[in-house]
Design an enzyme around this catalytic site. Structure first.
Site, mmCIF file in Angstrom:
data_model
loop_
_atom_site.group_PDB
_atom_site.id
_atom_site.type_symbol
_atom_site.label_atom_id
_atom_site.label_comp_id
_atom_site.label_asym_id
_atom_site.label_seq_id
_atom_site.Cartn_x
_atom_site.Cartn_y
_atom_site.Cartn_z
ATOM 1 C CB SER A 113 -67.124 -43.938 -24.791
ATOM 2 O OG SER A 113 -67.626 -42.933 -25.631
ATOM 3 C CG HIS A 178 -67.862 -48.253 -25.929
ATOM 4 N ND1 HIS A 178 -68.671 -48.153 -27.040
ATOM 5 C CD2 HIS A 178 -67.316 -47.028 -25.746
ATOM 6 C CE1 HIS A 178 -68.630 -46.914 -27.500
ATOM 7 N NE2 HIS A 178 -67.806 -46.220 -26.744
#
Length: 241
Positions: A113, A178
């Site tokens: 991610s 993230h």
């Protein structure tokens, strides 16, 4: 690596209450190379800054990441080349893991991610540096639908960010990875994404605009390196807890 993690876990998945992503246990993920700050700092296992990008918490996590990587990574590669994809994926993936290791030291995390958010950040950098052309009436006067298509791309990027942030609330995935990945991706994008030529669209570019663009490109690369060095130093000075 997902199949290997299932093998290490005895070819079984953990209850959804333990791992809602339909995957292995935390102990298995640690054996496979998941990020755990204490092992990085106190045991010198620095490979854990890199290994999480090829690991996944489970089947749901894997398919969500592969779908995002297919659509976003493919688009960036077609527009800017393979080298840009590698830079905007690997550096943000490592940078995101560093952020997670610093701010969530006791949290175990895995996943690509950080790199995917790096590609999203690069796309946002692309949109920012080419905003005046992508949404210019002058540049798109022959096709009014072009600006609307560009707007749809921007909305889809924000939708993808929201979905992945929700996934970041689940076990073994975190939003500091993230966030760090998107910041590094944006900076890398400033340095690797090619600016559209305004001359091609008949839009004049002044000397100062060209100089500003060159400075922005170098600033993105320099800041990426500086942030990597600073966050690594902060992590080394921490006690891993």
């Amino acid at each position: 690596m997902l199949i290997a993690s299932f093998g290490v876990n005895g070819w079984k998945v953990e209850p959804l209450s333990v791992n809602p992503m339909i995957g292995p246990s935390a102990e298995t993920l640690i054996k496979m190379g998941a990020k755990q700050t204490s092992l990085i700092v106190n045991q010198g296992e620095w490979y854990r800054l890199f290994s999480p990008m090829i690991l996944h918490a489970g089947l749901i996590h894997y398919f969500l990441n592969m779908m995002a990587l297919w659509f976003i990574g493919k688009a960036v590669e077609q527009c800017h080349g393979f080298a840009a994809v590698v830079i905007c994926f690997v550096i943000p993936a490592v940078g995101g893991t560093l952020m997670s290791a610093i701010f969530l030291p006791e949290y175990i995390s895995v996943g690509a991610s950080g790199g995917i958010f790096g590609l999203i950040g690069a796309c946002l950098a692309d949109i920012c540096i080419n905003w005046s052309l992508l949404f210019s009436k002058h540049a798109n006067e022959s096709d009014e639908g072009t600006r609307f298509r560009h707007l749809k791309v921007l909305l889809w990027l924000f939708f993808d960010i929201i979905i992945n942030c929700l996934v970041g609330l689940t076990p073994f995935v975190d939003n500091f990875t993230h966030l760090g990945g998107m910041i590094y991706g944006f900076l890398c994008g400033l340095s690797t994404i090619e600016r559209l030529s305004t001359d091609f669209f008949g839009v004049a570019t002044s000397f100062w605009s060209k100089l500003r663009n060159i400075c922005i490109r170098f600033a993105g690369l320099i800041l990426s390196v500086v942030f990597i060095m600073v966050t690594t130093a902060v992590l080394v000075d921490s006690d891993g807890a």
